[in-house]
Write a protein that holds these residues in place. Structure first.
Motif, PDB file in Angstrom:
ATOM      1  N   PRO A 137       0.823  -1.206   0.000  1.00 55.87           N
ATOM      2  CA  PRO A 137       0.000   0.000   0.000  1.00 55.87           C
ATOM      3  C   PRO A 137       0.862   1.264   0.000  1.00 55.87           C
ATOM      4  O   PRO A 137       1.933   1.292   0.609  1.00 55.87           O
ATOM      5  CB  PRO A 137      -0.796  -0.096   1.307  1.00 55.87           C
ATOM      6  N   SER A 160       0.305   3.862   1.612  1.00 59.15           N
ATOM      7  CA  SER A 160       0.406   4.342   2.994  1.00 59.15           C
ATOM      8  C   SER A 160       1.565   3.667   3.725  1.00 59.15           C
ATOM      9  O   SER A 160       2.249   4.307   4.527  1.00 59.15           O
ATOM     10  CB  SER A 160      -0.905   4.103   3.744  1.00 59.15           C
ATOM     11  N   ALA A 209       4.766   5.223   2.386  1.00 57.93           N
ATOM     12  CA  ALA A 209       4.916   6.571   2.949  1.00 57.93           C
ATOM     13  C   ALA A 209       5.340   6.515   4.414  1.00 57.93           C
ATOM     14  O   ALA A 209       6.162   7.328   4.858  1.00 57.93           O
ATOM     15  CB  ALA A 209       3.610   7.350   2.804  1.00 57.93           C
ATOM     16  N   ARG A 210       4.825   5.554   5.186  1.00 63.03           N
ATOM     17  CA  ARG A 210       5.246   5.427   6.587  1.00 63.03           C
ATOM     18  C   ARG A 210       6.723   5.088   6.680  1.00 63.03           C
ATOM     19  O   ARG A 210       7.436   5.595   7.551  1.00 63.03           O
ATOM     20  CB  ARG A 210       4.418   4.362   7.313  1.00 63.03           C
ATOM     21  N   ARG A 227       8.606   8.322   5.860  1.00 59.33           N
ATOM     22  CA  ARG A 227       8.521   9.308   6.956  1.00 59.33           C
ATOM     23  C   ARG A 227       9.335   8.876   8.171  1.00 59.33           C
ATOM     24  O   ARG A 227       9.867   9.725   8.884  1.00 59.33           O
ATOM     25  CB  ARG A 227       7.064   9.555   7.302  1.00 59.33           C
ATOM     26  N   TYR A 233       2.592  10.002  -6.241  1.00 58.17           N
ATOM     27  CA  TYR A 233       1.958  10.384  -4.983  1.00 58.17           C
ATOM     28  C   TYR A 233       2.830  11.385  -4.225  1.00 58.17           C
ATOM     29  O   TYR A 233       2.359  12.399  -3.738  1.00 58.17           O
ATOM     30  CB  TYR A 233       1.725   9.124  -4.141  1.00 58.17           C
ATOM     31  N   GLN A 242       2.137  15.251  -3.032  1.00 56.76           N
ATOM     32  CA  GLN A 242       2.230  15.659  -1.628  1.00 56.76           C
ATOM     33  C   GLN A 242       3.163  16.845  -1.463  1.00 56.76           C
ATOM     34  O   GLN A 242       2.869  17.763  -0.714  1.00 56.76           O
ATOM     35  CB  GLN A 242       2.717  14.488  -0.757  1.00 56.76           C
TER      36      GLN A 242
END
Length: 184
Positions: free
Chosen positions: A92, A94, A97-98, A101, A170, A174
């Motif tokens: 995913p 997400s 991205a986690r 980050r 993506y 952002q």
């Protein structure tokens, strides 16, 4: 009616090890992609001193198997983003991205990060490519760098490459909305 039985027994000695084929098992467990990014297979306990000497503090784990307990003590911090390596379950955005980050503060501080999965071929490679994209590289450059540093890595796999490219789009959206990390 006869039951089917395998003609040869499988013994633990015939299973792949770090020193037997296929090539994925011969690859180095951990490969340096950049000064601040390492990618690889599940680290072994005996590698902890080496990783500490390299100043690796953050370990991003995508393996379903927990890293050895030595990595849950100082100086290490493990972020577990477990996900199966399956073309039926793409990573995913997400989760990618986690991973990015989590890595950004370490990379910004000049400290290296290790991203690993079970074999260091697909999941860890995808997250590592996304970290490179977040640093400003193109998806193509990120995949090329990883493939050069870790020949067994397969960022071009049919179910990995589209996720990396989708993350790049993506991330670009952002950045246009909230600005690059550290921007006012």
């Amino acid at each position: 009616m006869r039951r089917w039985r395998p003609s040869t027994a499988v013994s633990p000695a015939s299973l792949p090890t770090a020193d037997s084929s296929p090539d994925v098992w011969r690859a180095p467990l951990i490969s340096r992609v950049t000064e601040r990014l390492y990618v690889g297979a599940l680290p072994r306990p005996e590698q902890a001193a080496t990783l500490a000497a390299l100043r690796v503090r953050l370990i991003i784990s995508l393996s379903l198997q927990r890293p050895p307990s030595v990595y849950y003590r100082g100086p290490f911090h493990v972020v577990r983003l477990t996900w199966p390596d399956s073309p039926l379950l793409p990573l995913p955005l997400s989760l990618l991205a986690r991973g990015v980050r989590a890595a950004q503060p370490e990379v910004a501080a000049g400290r290296p990060v290790l991203v690993h999965c079970r074999a260091g071929v697909h999941r860890s490679v995808a997250v590592a490519a996304c970290i490179l994209i977040a640093e400003g590289r193109s998806a193509d450059e990120a995949m090329r760098l990883i493939k050069e540093a870790r020949p067994v890595a397969d960022p071009y796999a049919w179910y990995v490459q589209p996720r990396i490219r989708r993350f790049a789009a993506y991330w670009q959206r952002q950045e246009n909305v909230i600005g690059p990390p550290g921007a006012p």
